[in-house]
Design an enzyme around this catalytic site. Structure first.
Site, PDB file in Angstrom:
ATOM      1  N   LYS A  19       0.848  -1.198   0.000  1.00  0.00           N
ATOM      2  CA  LYS A  19       0.000   0.000   0.000  1.00  0.00           C
ATOM      3  C   LYS A  19       0.882   1.247   0.000  1.00  0.00           C
ATOM      4  CE  LYS A  19      -2.955   2.553   3.222  1.00  0.00           C
ATOM      5  NZ  LYS A  19      -4.178   2.732   2.422  1.00  0.00           N
ATOM      6  N   ILE A 441     -27.728  11.310   6.101  1.00  0.00           N
ATOM      7  CA  ILE A 441     -27.627   9.882   6.400  1.00  0.00           C
ATOM      8  C   ILE A 441     -26.857   9.604   7.697  1.00  0.00           C
ATOM      9  CG2 ILE A 441     -26.950   7.638   5.403  1.00  0.00           C
ATOM     10  CD1 ILE A 441     -29.299   9.069   4.005  1.00  0.00           C
ATOM     11  N   GLU A 494     -21.927  12.030  13.998  1.00  0.00           N
ATOM     12  CA  GLU A 494     -21.001  10.903  14.232  1.00  0.00           C
ATOM     13  C   GLU A 494     -19.522  11.282  14.411  1.00  0.00           C
ATOM     14  OE1 GLU A 494     -21.731   7.657  11.424  1.00  0.00           O
ATOM     15  OE2 GLU A 494     -23.835   8.216  11.223  1.00  0.00           O
ATOM     16  N   ASP A 499     -15.246   4.267  12.868  1.00  0.00           N
ATOM     17  CA  ASP A 499     -15.672   3.313  11.853  1.00  0.00           C
ATOM     18  C   ASP A 499     -17.023   2.802  12.292  1.00  0.00           C
ATOM     19  OD1 ASP A 499     -14.585   0.933   9.864  1.00  0.00           O
ATOM     20  OD2 ASP A 499     -15.894   0.164  11.426  1.00  0.00           O
ATOM     21  N   HIS A 705     -20.027  10.932  -3.206  1.00  0.00           N
ATOM     22  CA  HIS A 705     -18.640  10.513  -3.443  1.00  0.00           C
ATOM     23  C   HIS A 705     -17.854  11.571  -4.199  1.00  0.00           C
ATOM     24  CE1 HIS A 705     -20.990   6.770  -2.967  1.00  0.00           C
ATOM     25  NE2 HIS A 705     -19.982   6.490  -2.165  1.00  0.00           N
ATOM     26  N   CYS A 737     -25.604   8.990   0.819  1.00  0.00           N
ATOM     27  CA  CYS A 737     -24.934   8.265   1.909  1.00  0.00           C
ATOM     28  C   CYS A 737     -24.399   9.304   2.891  1.00  0.00           C
ATOM     29  CB  CYS A 737     -23.807   7.405   1.306  1.00  0.00           C
ATOM     30  SG  CYS A 737     -23.136   6.173   2.454  1.00  0.00           S
TER      31      CYS A 737
HETATM   32  N1  GLN Z   1     -24.617   6.449   9.052  1.00  0.00           N
HETATM   33  C1  GLN Z   1     -23.457   6.153   8.252  1.00  0.00           C
HETATM   34  C2  GLN Z   1     -22.810   7.436   7.782  1.00  0.00           C
HETATM   35  O1  GLN Z   1     -23.501   8.370   7.525  1.00  0.00           O
HETATM   36  C3  GLN Z   1     -23.820   5.296   7.071  1.00  0.00           C
HETATM   37  C4  GLN Z   1     -22.600   4.863   6.292  1.00  0.00           C
HETATM   38  C5  GLN Z   1     -22.864   3.837   5.218  1.00  0.00           C
HETATM   39  O2  GLN Z   1     -23.964   3.651   4.786  1.00  0.00           O
HETATM   40  N2  GLN Z   1     -21.856   3.142   4.776  1.00  0.00           N
HETATM   41  O3  GLN Z   1     -21.632   7.533   7.651  1.00  0.00           O
HETATM   42 ZN    ZN Z   2     -24.501   4.484   2.639  1.00  0.00          ZN
END
Ligand code: GLN
Ligand code: ZN
Length: 765
Positions: A19, A441, A494, A499, A705, A737
């Protein structure tokens, strides 16, 4: 004599050396020569580990700088023209296909990368043209690496991806419509040439992987084996002998293909996943063919149970004789970490239960001796038996309280108190959300500052109180920004989570963590899954402190955020001594308590993420898949059904192709689903109307992304497309996401446009 073999060794190195070298090369910090030298150093080190362990048959060409399927794309000169036309050095062309190339005026995207069977490894999809041709690359890699090993004193068995799997795992390029398998005739001569070149270099035997034999196969794919292997196995002394390897499943349903292999030297089968296929496969082998018995798990980290493996191998010996049996790893060891000896912090008790790749190479060598001459390895056998016994009796493994609770689980516990209509009426009155509610999300940007503070806390440089204070400030910031954005359902962002699985694992009993046990996920990306060692329970609330604080400072509903039981299981190394459904149910019960505790503490919207639900789907249709869906869905329901009707349960998935398991998603009975949708056709949502899906859905309206901020008009456009397929009262507006990989200005920009677009539609109604 029974021989021992390894199907492949991890490439990444003891300290993720590969890596580091790849990334340094990509960043122009080391030269191409340095990079290639590092590759060579790793290959030599890995061959030496296996030789020192006493492995008889050591693989070569299992190494890859990025991905072994990608290696074959170059090996067969099957590189799409958009890459060859750039006239890059071979290694740069190779990385361009793996990860895209944006440098010196060249701008090409990567080829598609997808999951390797049901593992967390990703391979680059062969991408083929209508007028595809194949030819053998100059200085073919398998020959080069075979000679490199030979020069260093290692006799190896080169590993190739088989012609049928190579094509069947590929796809037609954009603008082409070719069915890859129809290209077989053109590909076979290249294999023949390659095999002859390997033989000329001194290779006596090759391993040809045909893992697609564990799938349900289309008739034209099945039919391809015969011509392919007739050509390959009738070369006589001009080619090495061939062992065809399958793994990750059984091949019994494809027995009608086996006549194609009548003239190969032997077959390798996975006896960890499907030990019951041993007897039927033995009956299928020709009078001289050998069986490579995959008894040492290439997918998990547990010490082998020698007694069980010996019994399997002895069954094979009884049928074939010792000379026709090889003891092997079940698959490549690619999916296991490099060595256990790097782990200095594991409790001594559990340390003794594990075997990573290096230790597994010793296991195959010991087993090969043990089956004919146990006295030669008596000490190893005794030590192994003692370990297996200790593990099965450990209090860490067995928690009677957990078992007792599982025994008492009732069907009713899986169901919400009322039907969705009743729940929704109460949620509406309670939460007072507008039409087209907006939310995110879960995660907000994981800034450098967050990482720095977390590191300081882990190292003990700041106290828990200081760290908590820092997290509270981050939550303050997240709430303040959501106020400014005027979102409808808030999240706390979060900031305290490293992780989404490890964070929960660290708060549950039954888990242990490693410091160096990295496994390649794709290219230079590695993951370090936590390990489930024993019965799982939740000693204390895991997320209540942060969510409760966030709710206390927010004027809108605050969404609690949990990782679901299936995802916790799938993204960990699971136990191999109890069924995965049992582990999943334990996780579900622990999460159920958390969900109820959140509700008790004033959190009335709770999201339980299950992004891994789909990847756990067994590879073949039928009873195994149905059973998985039953226990996976039950686990989610058990985790979430303990709340009042007025509490709203959300779930999140990072994909939108539900065609093959829509019913499972519907069966979750989540009040609101958020799914990834921004890059897919909105038509995928049609399934929700066709199936009369009654509950609410937030199909992601933009791609998180990318750093790009979509305009308000793009959001409006997307929302109106969605409204062709969903009822207005059903539609939530949210990103694809979590936003942890984005920067704050990107998040603010995109969410401002998103909220404005939602308001626009609200006013239209
Ligand atoms: N709740 C998570 C976030 O927002 C969901 C991540 C995921 O779906 N991989 O980071
Ligand atoms: Zn997601």
């Amino acid at each position: 004599m029974v021989q021992s073999s390894v199907l492949g060794f991890p490439r990444i190195g003891v300290l993720r050396d590969l890596k580091k070298a790849n990334e340094a090369y990509w960043a122009d910090k080391i030269s191409q020569a340095d990079l290639l030298a590092e590759g060579k150093r790793l290959r030599l080190a890995h061959w030496k580990i296996q030789k020192d362990a006493g492995v008889d048959i050591i693989p070569s060409n299992d190494f890859a700088h990025y991905d072994h399927v990608l290696d074959h794309i170059q090996l067969f000169n099957a590189v799409p023209e958009r890459y060859t036309s750039q006239k890059l050095a071979p290694i740069d062309e190779y990385f361009a296909m793996g990860r895209g190339h944006q440098k010196g005026g060249v701008d090409v995207p990567a080829l598609e990368m997808v999951k390797w069977f049901d593992s967390n490894y990703h391979y680059v999809k062969p991408t083929l043209q209508d007028n595809q041709t194949f030819s053998l690359a100059k200085d073919p890699k398998p020959v080069r690496e075979f000679l490199e090993a030979k020069e260093a004193g290692f006799v190896t068995r080169p590993v190739l991806v088989g012609p049928v799997s190579f094509l069947a795992l590929g796809k037609a390029d954009r603008g082409s419509s070719v069915n890859p398998i129809t290209l077989l005739d053109k590909l076979i001569p290249v294999y023949v040439e390659l095999l002859k070149a390997l033989k000329a270099a001194g290779a006596e035997s090759v391993q040809i992987d045909e893992p697609i034999l564990v799938f349900d196969l289309a008739p034209e794919v099945k039919a391809a084996f015969k011509p392919a292997y007739e050509a390959i196995s009738t070369l006589g002394s001009a080619a090495p002998s061939v062992v065809v390897a399958t793994y990750f499943g059984d091949i019994v349903h494809n027995f009608d293909v086996l006549p194609a292999f009548a003239r190969v030297q032997g077959l390798h089968i996975d006896l960890v996943r499907n030990p019951e296929q041993l007897e039927p496969v033995l009956k299928q082998l020709g009078p001289k063919q050998i069986l490579s018995a995959g008894v040492v798990d290439g997918r998990n980290i547990w010490k082998n149970d020698f007694q069980k493996s010996i019994a399997l191998v002895k069954t094979a010996i009884a049928a074939l004789g010792a000379d026709r049996v090889i003891v092997s790893t079940s698959s490549s060891l690619l999916h296991t970490p490099h060595t256990l000896t790097s782990e200095k912090k594991l409790p001594a008790e559990v340390y003794d239960w594990f075997a990573f790749a290096t230790e597994k190479t010793k296991e195959v060598a010991i087993l090969a001796k043990a089956v004919t001459n146990p006295e030669a390895v008596r000490a190893e056998l005794d030590a192994n038996a003692a370990t297996i016994k200790a593990r099965s009796e450990s209090t860490r493994t067995n928690d009677p309280k957990v078992k007792e609770r599982q025994a008492k689980v009732t069907p009713e516990q899986h169901n919400r108190k009322s039907h969705f209509d009743t729940r929704y009426a109460q949620q509406k009155a309670h939460l007072k959300l507008p039409l087209f509610p907006t939310t995110t999300i879960g995660s907000f940007p994981q800034t450098q500052e967050i990482r720095v503070q977390r590191n300081k806390f882990t190292k003990g440089d700041i106290s828990e109180a200081q760290y908590d204070e820092f997290i509270r400030k981050e939550i303050d910031l997240a709430v303040q920004i959501q106020d400014e954005l005027d979102l409808d359902v808030y999240v706390h962002g979060e900031p305290e989570r490293n992780d989404m699985v490890q964070y929960f694992g660290e708060r549950l009993t039954g888990y242990v963590f490693t410091t160096h046990a990295w496994v390649q996920s794709y290219g230079s990306r590695c993951v370090r899954p936590p390990i489930i060692v024993g019965d799982i329970s939740r000693p204390l609330p895991m997320t209540v402190k942060e969510s409760k604080y966030a709710a206390s400072i927010s004027k809108k509903p605050m969404k609690g955020m949990l990782t679901g039981p299936v995802t916790c299981l799938r993204w960990s190394f699971p136990r191999n001594d109890v069924h995965q459904s049992v582990q999943c149910q334990q996780l579900a019960l622990a999460l159920r308590d958390e969900v109820v505790d959140l509700e008790k503490n004033g959190i009335f919207v709770i999201q339980v993420d299950e992004p891994a639900l789909r990847e756990g789907l067994p590879l073949r249709k039928g009873s195994e898949r149905d059973a998985y869906l039953k226990w996976a869905v039950d686990s989610f329901k058990l985790a979430t059904a303990g709340v009042e009707d007025s509490t709203q349960i959300h779930s999140h998935f990072c994909y939108s192709e539900f065609q093959d398991f829509f019913h499972a998603i519907a069966a979750l009975d989540a009040d609101v689903l958020s799914i990834e949708n921004s890059k897919s056709d909105a038509k995928l949502l049609k399934v929700f109307i066709d199936e009369d899906y009654p509950r609410h859905i937030g199909p992601g309206v933009y791609d998180i992304h990318s750093p790009r901020i979509p305009s308000e008009d793009e959001f409006k456009q997307r929302i109106s497309e969605m409204l062709q397929f969903l009822r207005p009262d059903q539609l939530w507006i949210n990103p694809d996401c979590g936003l942890k990989t984005r920067k704050w200005d990107e998040v603010k920009g995109a969410l401002t446009h998103m909220v404005n677009a939602a308001k626009y539609f609200r006013e239209q109604q």
